[in-house]
Motif scaffolding. Sequence first.
Motif, PDB file in Angstrom:
ATOM      1  N   PHE A  43       0.833  -1.205   0.000  1.00  0.00           N
ATOM      2  CA  PHE A  43       0.000   0.000   0.000  1.00  0.00           C
ATOM      3  C   PHE A  43       0.868   1.255   0.000  1.00  0.00           C
ATOM      4  O   PHE A  43       0.616   2.205  -0.754  1.00  0.00           O
ATOM      5  N   LEU A  44       1.907   1.262   0.838  1.00  0.00           N
ATOM      6  CA  LEU A  44       2.763   2.446   0.959  1.00  0.00           C
ATOM      7  C   LEU A  44       3.589   2.696  -0.298  1.00  0.00           C
ATOM      8  O   LEU A  44       4.015   3.824  -0.551  1.00  0.00           O
ATOM      9  N   GLN A  45       3.833   1.674  -1.068  1.00  0.00           N
ATOM     10  CA  GLN A  45       4.574   1.851  -2.314  1.00  0.00           C
ATOM     11  C   GLN A  45       3.721   2.525  -3.384  1.00  0.00           C
ATOM     12  O   GLN A  45       4.245   3.024  -4.377  1.00  0.00           O
ATOM     13  N   GLU A  46       2.410   2.555  -3.145  1.00  0.00           N
ATOM     14  CA  GLU A  46       1.495   3.179  -4.099  1.00  0.00           C
ATOM     15  C   GLU A  46       0.884   4.472  -3.570  1.00  0.00           C
ATOM     16  O   GLU A  46       0.556   5.373  -4.335  1.00  0.00           O
ATOM     17  N   THR A  47       0.717   4.558  -2.253  1.00  0.00           N
ATOM     18  CA  THR A  47       0.039   5.701  -1.633  1.00  0.00           C
ATOM     19  C   THR A  47       0.930   6.304  -0.555  1.00  0.00           C
ATOM     20  O   THR A  47       1.541   5.578   0.227  1.00  0.00           O
ATOM     21  N   LYS A  48       1.008   7.621  -0.498  1.00  0.00           N
ATOM     22  CA  LYS A  48       1.888   8.294   0.450  1.00  0.00           C
ATOM     23  C   LYS A  48       1.085   9.075   1.487  1.00  0.00           C
ATOM     24  O   LYS A  48       0.586  10.169   1.202  1.00  0.00           O
ATOM     25  N   PRO A  49       0.936   8.544   2.692  1.00  0.00           N
ATOM     26  CA  PRO A  49       0.249   9.292   3.754  1.00  0.00           C
ATOM     27  C   PRO A  49       1.183  10.371   4.307  1.00  0.00           C
ATOM     28  O   PRO A  49       2.352  10.466   3.924  1.00  0.00           O
ATOM     29  N   ASP A  50       0.658  11.172   5.217  1.00  0.00           N
ATOM     30  CA  ASP A  50       1.507  12.145   5.911  1.00  0.00           C
ATOM     31  C   ASP A  50       2.282  11.482   7.046  1.00  0.00           C
ATOM     32  O   ASP A  50       3.397  11.889   7.368  1.00  0.00           O
ATOM     33  N   LEU A  51       1.666  10.447   7.631  1.00  0.00           N
ATOM     34  CA  LEU A  51       2.206   9.877   8.860  1.00  0.00           C
ATOM     35  C   LEU A  51       1.960   8.372   8.903  1.00  0.00           C
ATOM     36  O   LEU A  51       0.878   7.905   8.551  1.00  0.00           O
TER      37      LEU A  51
END
Length: 247
Positions: A43-51
């Motif tokens: 998920f993180l490789q596709e979407t960048k949260p703030d935290l």
Amino acid sequence: MITAVIIDDERHSVETLAWKLEKHCPEVQVSSTFTDPVEGLEFLQETKPDLLFLDIEMPRLNGFELLKKIVPIPFDVIFTTAYDEFGVKAIKFSALDYLLKPVQVDELKTAIEKHRQKVNTQLTSTQLKVLFSNIQEEKQGRPGKIALATKESIEFVFPEEIIACSSDSNYTMVYLENGRKKLISRTLKDIEELLSEYQFFRAHHSHLVNLRHVKEFVRNDGGYLIMSNQMTLPVSRSRREELLKQF
């Protein structure tokens, strides 16, 4: 609005943290949660949260291994961990944020406020390199590098490079080898706790000294130490006897 992701293999920990964020930190929106770190990584490789709230000890992929697969990291990270878990010392030395389980509401609010006040909310490559290096040093039972964070920069030094530390209100002046000094945004108590295992001694309520850098103890004028950089530091009367036992 701050977007956040939680990765923790314990479902109860995920649900509890998400509930506390919703109830006590309404400015944080939890966009996704994962109990499988591999799914979280994808998920993180596709979407960048703030935290990112990230557990350390997880099956298949621990928190440190997960971060290595994302470098560079375009978001802030707050580790969530048990007190005695491996890696906590490395996190502290690297000046990264962490929360102890069970997460307390006041500590959670403080962590969110620290995130909001950061100029750069991304983990730098230097911070990550030092973190991973400190993890290896911790495995070998050796001290890693400690982060000295000022308003302008973060310098990483080995404990033996520190000659002494002096309290300056909520800040600490750190005296280093080669005549350098840094005013850092940590209290002397914080530094003392970090360095307690590395031959540092609280000689005075305002001064912490590296015993390796003590050249001489002078009994005159109430008692004071001469350090390797020739600076002199007072010794509290109540600490003299304990100090002399260190040599």
